[in-house]
Enzyme design. Sequence first.
Site, short mmCIF file in Angstrom:
data_model
loop_
_atom_site.label_atom_id
_atom_site.label_comp_id
_atom_site.label_asym_id
_atom_site.label_seq_id
_atom_site.Cartn_x
_atom_site.Cartn_y
_atom_site.Cartn_z
N HIS A 1 7.49 -7.85 -0.22
CA HIS A 1 7.06 -6.75 0.62
C HIS A 1 5.54 -6.69 0.77
O HIS A 1 4.94 -5.62 0.69
CB HIS A 1 7.60 -5.43 0.05
CG HIS A 1 7.86 -4.37 1.06
ND1 HIS A 1 6.86 -3.82 1.83
CD2 HIS A 1 9.00 -3.76 1.43
CE1 HIS A 1 7.39 -2.89 2.62
NE2 HIS A 1 8.69 -2.84 2.40
N HIS B 1 15.77 -0.40 -1.50
CA HIS B 1 14.88 -1.35 -2.18
C HIS B 1 15.13 -1.59 -3.68
O HIS B 1 14.84 -2.67 -4.16
CB HIS B 1 13.40 -0.97 -2.00
CG HIS B 1 12.86 -1.28 -0.64
ND1 HIS B 1 13.39 -2.24 0.19
CD2 HIS B 1 11.80 -0.75 0.05
CE1 HIS B 1 12.69 -2.30 1.31
NE2 HIS B 1 11.72 -1.40 1.26
N GLU C 1 9.48 -9.21 5.90
CA GLU C 1 10.41 -9.23 4.77
C GLU C 1 11.59 -10.12 5.12
O GLU C 1 12.59 -9.65 5.65
CB GLU C 1 10.86 -7.81 4.46
CG GLU C 1 9.74 -6.86 4.17
CD GLU C 1 10.17 -5.41 4.34
OE1 GLU C 1 11.11 -4.98 3.64
OE2 GLU C 1 9.59 -4.70 5.18
C1 BGC Z 1 11.70 -0.31 5.08
C2 BGC Z 1 10.95 0.92 5.52
C3 BGC Z 1 10.21 1.47 4.35
C4 BGC Z 1 9.29 0.41 3.79
C5 BGC Z 1 8.56 0.84 2.56
C6 BGC Z 1 10.69 -1.31 4.60
O1 BGC Z 1 11.36 -2.45 4.16
O2 BGC Z 1 12.51 -0.84 6.09
O3 BGC Z 1 11.83 1.86 6.07
O4 BGC Z 1 9.49 2.62 4.70
O5 BGC Z 1 10.00 -0.76 3.50
O6 BGC Z 1 9.43 1.09 1.50
#
Ligand code: BGC
Length: 346
Positions: free
Chosen positions: A173, A106, A311
């Site tokens: 997100h 991320h 997402e």
């Molecule tokens: C990921 C997850 C993660 C979540 C929170 C999602 O985009 O694929 O594995 O736990 O984001 O960070």
Amino acid sequence: MSIKRKLFGRTKSGQDVYIYTLENKNGMRAEIIEYGCIIHSIVLPDRTGVERDVVLGCQTLEDYENGFGAIGSIVGRVANRIENGVFTVGGRTYQLETGRGKHHVHGVFGRTVFRGSADGDKLMLDYLSPDGEDGFPGNLNVRVTYSLTDENGLVIDYTATTDQPTIVNLTNHSYFNLDGEGSPSMLDQILTIYASGVCENDADTCPTGRILPVAGTPFDFTQPKPIGRDIFSDDEQIKMARGYDHNFVFDKKPGELGLVATAYSERTGIVMDTFTTQPAMQFFTAGFLGAIPRPGKNGARRSNYQGFCQETQHYPCTPSHPEFPSIDLFPGDRYHETTIYRFGVR
Ligand code: BGC
């Protein structure tokens, strides 16, 4: 449409953070925070006229900073995972920070203050990500633009340019719950995803490279079904992720703005249509949210499966799979993607 601004809080490092309220002529409102470009709220009347806030959020900036799961924020420079934090672009190989386990996940944008400015009916949030941030090459100029349409669409427009070859994959997100923030579960909300393929994950939630047909599996959302119908099934992929944490590959043409998903709550009548130019979407059902000690905006406790994320993005771990659509960005090129979450009532 109107845009208003007020102070939301001050970060631990002393930066003032403003919150912007976007409102359209139908009375639909969205609040956006400069920290992480977070969508703090999306408020609209349900079938009976009661106002519902359909995204999860925190009460204070401090709670956002102590954060969980990138709530409401933009993620980047590269959303989701980069296997072992390694990639090659422009003939050079780079090693990134690896925050979670051995992979890069991320990036820092969801915890970064973007500078907001309103121009007519658009809210622009700008950030110059310096060369080397998180280990990525190139000074990256990023702009996230939010606006509300008269058709109750929240438009998120992303652009980026660079001065060195680099990689970019931005998304949002937000955790949606069409019954409203504070309702314990979204499992009976009904979802369609216009995707006949899904990336198979390994045990670290990295795509193996295989794209599995969804037909006849718990991943088949091509016809409307409750999100929870198959979420506790014995399917290995589902068990590993405690639900869905998978990249759905859309049937529409990449690059074209098209309808990719529809979610609906029978309780409130609220419908959310998702449109995007992106080729895929991490559909994430947040099987761990109950472990978060901080409450939601209205004081309600967190619970597992309280919200779902859509997402829209390029595929996770793209650098490990040359056959996946590229996320390379070169000087002179302009990254540009758009996602619209459009709301209505049935
Ligand atoms: C990921 C997850 C993660 C979540 C929170 C999602 O985009 O694929 O594995 O736990 O984001 O960070």
